[in-house]
Design a protein around this motif. Structure first.
Motif, mmCIF file in Angstrom:
data_model
loop_
_atom_site.group_PDB
_atom_site.id
_atom_site.type_symbol
_atom_site.label_atom_id
_atom_site.label_comp_id
_atom_site.label_asym_id
_atom_site.label_seq_id
_atom_site.Cartn_x
_atom_site.Cartn_y
_atom_site.Cartn_z
ATOM 1 N N ARG A 53 21.731 -4.111 -30.400
ATOM 2 C CA ARG A 53 20.920 -4.628 -29.685
ATOM 3 C C ARG A 53 20.398 -3.710 -28.433
ATOM 4 N NH1 ARG A 53 20.417 -9.992 -25.915
ATOM 5 N NH2 ARG A 53 18.094 -10.113 -25.992
ATOM 6 N N ARG A 54 21.376 -2.926 -27.908
ATOM 7 C CA ARG A 54 20.918 -1.855 -27.096
ATOM 8 C C ARG A 54 20.100 -0.644 -27.519
ATOM 9 N NH1 ARG A 54 23.563 -1.645 -22.092
ATOM 10 N NH2 ARG A 54 23.952 0.177 -22.429
ATOM 11 N N ALA A 55 20.584 -0.316 -28.909
ATOM 12 C CA ALA A 55 20.059 0.724 -29.409
ATOM 13 C C ALA A 55 18.651 1.075 -29.702
ATOM 14 C CB ALA A 55 20.708 0.932 -30.980
ATOM 15 N N PRO A 56 17.808 0.041 -29.768
ATOM 16 C CA PRO A 56 16.191 0.599 -29.748
ATOM 17 C C PRO A 56 15.868 0.913 -28.333
ATOM 18 C CG PRO A 56 16.732 -1.524 -30.984
ATOM 19 C CD PRO A 56 18.100 -1.335 -30.291
ATOM 20 N N LEU A 57 16.573 0.436 -27.125
ATOM 21 C CA LEU A 57 16.111 0.566 -25.964
ATOM 22 C C LEU A 57 16.690 1.857 -25.501
ATOM 23 C CD1 LEU A 57 16.408 -2.451 -23.749
ATOM 24 C CD2 LEU A 57 14.471 -1.167 -24.213
ATOM 25 N N GLU A 58 17.565 2.353 -26.202
ATOM 26 C CA GLU A 58 18.544 3.641 -26.031
ATOM 27 C C GLU A 58 17.559 4.989 -26.518
ATOM 28 O OE1 GLU A 58 22.155 2.965 -27.379
ATOM 29 O OE2 GLU A 58 22.956 2.268 -25.627
ATOM 30 N N GLU A 59 17.194 4.575 -27.885
ATOM 31 C CA GLU A 59 16.087 5.539 -28.459
ATOM 32 C C GLU A 59 14.797 5.433 -27.708
ATOM 33 O OE1 GLU A 59 14.092 5.835 -33.002
ATOM 34 O OE2 GLU A 59 16.687 5.246 -32.653
ATOM 35 N N MET A 60 14.137 4.323 -27.451
ATOM 36 C CA MET A 60 12.919 4.467 -26.634
ATOM 37 C C MET A 60 13.130 5.350 -25.264
ATOM 38 S SD MET A 60 10.838 3.417 -28.644
ATOM 39 C CE MET A 60 9.530 3.437 -27.406
ATOM 40 N N ILE A 61 14.096 5.287 -24.550
ATOM 41 C CA ILE A 61 14.389 6.258 -23.485
ATOM 42 C C ILE A 61 14.658 7.536 -23.771
ATOM 43 C CG2 ILE A 61 16.116 6.683 -21.814
ATOM 44 C CD1 ILE A 61 16.929 3.627 -21.847
ATOM 45 N N ALA A 62 15.194 7.769 -24.814
ATOM 46 C CA ALA A 62 15.159 9.181 -25.632
ATOM 47 C C ALA A 62 13.882 9.703 -25.812
ATOM 48 C CB ALA A 62 16.170 9.363 -26.525
ATOM 49 N N LEU A 63 13.014 9.101 -26.624
ATOM 50 C CA LEU A 63 11.800 9.507 -26.803
ATOM 51 C C LEU A 63 10.869 9.716 -25.705
ATOM 52 C CD1 LEU A 63 9.558 9.927 -28.765
ATOM 53 C CD2 LEU A 63 9.114 7.409 -28.947
ATOM 54 N N ALA A 64 10.976 8.638 -24.637
ATOM 55 C CA ALA A 64 10.145 8.982 -23.505
ATOM 56 C C ALA A 64 10.622 10.108 -22.606
ATOM 57 C CB ALA A 64 10.276 7.413 -22.620
ATOM 58 N N GLU A 65 11.818 10.163 -22.661
ATOM 59 C CA GLU A 65 12.246 11.493 -21.810
ATOM 60 C C GLU A 65 11.854 12.817 -22.456
ATOM 61 O OE1 GLU A 65 16.345 10.487 -21.528
ATOM 62 O OE2 GLU A 65 15.947 9.387 -19.476
ATOM 63 N N PHE A 66 11.881 12.849 -23.851
ATOM 64 C CA PHE A 66 11.555 13.919 -24.811
ATOM 65 C C PHE A 66 10.147 14.412 -24.383
ATOM 66 C CE2 PHE A 66 9.521 15.430 -28.651
ATOM 67 C CZ PHE A 66 10.501 16.582 -28.797
ATOM 68 N N LEU A 67 9.254 13.136 -24.439
ATOM 69 C CA LEU A 67 7.695 13.399 -24.214
ATOM 70 C C LEU A 67 7.432 13.819 -22.981
ATOM 71 C CD1 LEU A 67 6.555 10.325 -26.189
ATOM 72 C CD2 LEU A 67 6.429 12.659 -26.951
ATOM 73 N N ALA A 68 8.185 13.312 -21.855
ATOM 74 C CA ALA A 68 7.816 13.795 -20.601
ATOM 75 C C ALA A 68 8.019 15.022 -20.330
ATOM 76 C CB ALA A 68 8.633 12.785 -19.562
#
Length: 96
Positions: A53-68
């Motif tokens: 359940r946590r995995a999608p948010l963890e991946e979105m955090i990684a994507l957002a940090e990558f893009l930033a």
């Protein structure tokens, strides 16, 4: 991207490029940093949730940090490329 105008009294439409549309959008790293913060807040709310359940948010955090992190450099690379392209042609640069 296109802008259509008509002079009063004429029956002809003039179509031109909208100069604003020629500028890259969504390259502001602050937006992605804000997204990462929101995703981290959501993750805190799911502290006791199972990993799947946590995995999608963890991946979105990684994507957002990558893009930033990467988008400012990519935008600078685009500006350099665009300036070289403009310098290699005889056409004037559009107004920004």
């Amino acid at each position: 991207m296109a802008r259509r105008t008509r002079v009063a009294g004429e029956r002809v439409d003039r179509v031109s490029l909208n100069p604003v549309s020629q500028q890259p959008r969504h390259f502001d790293s602050a937006v992605h940093e804000e997204h990462a913060a929101l995703f981290r807040e959501g993750l805190r709310l799911l502290a006791d949730a199972p990993p799947e359940r946590r995995a999608p948010l963890e991946e979105m955090i990684a994507l957002a940090e990558f893009l930033a992190e990467r988008l400012p450099a990519l935008l600078e690379e685009w500006h350099t490329y665009r300036d070289e392209l403009r310098a290699s042609t005889s056409r004037p640069a559009p107004t920004e």
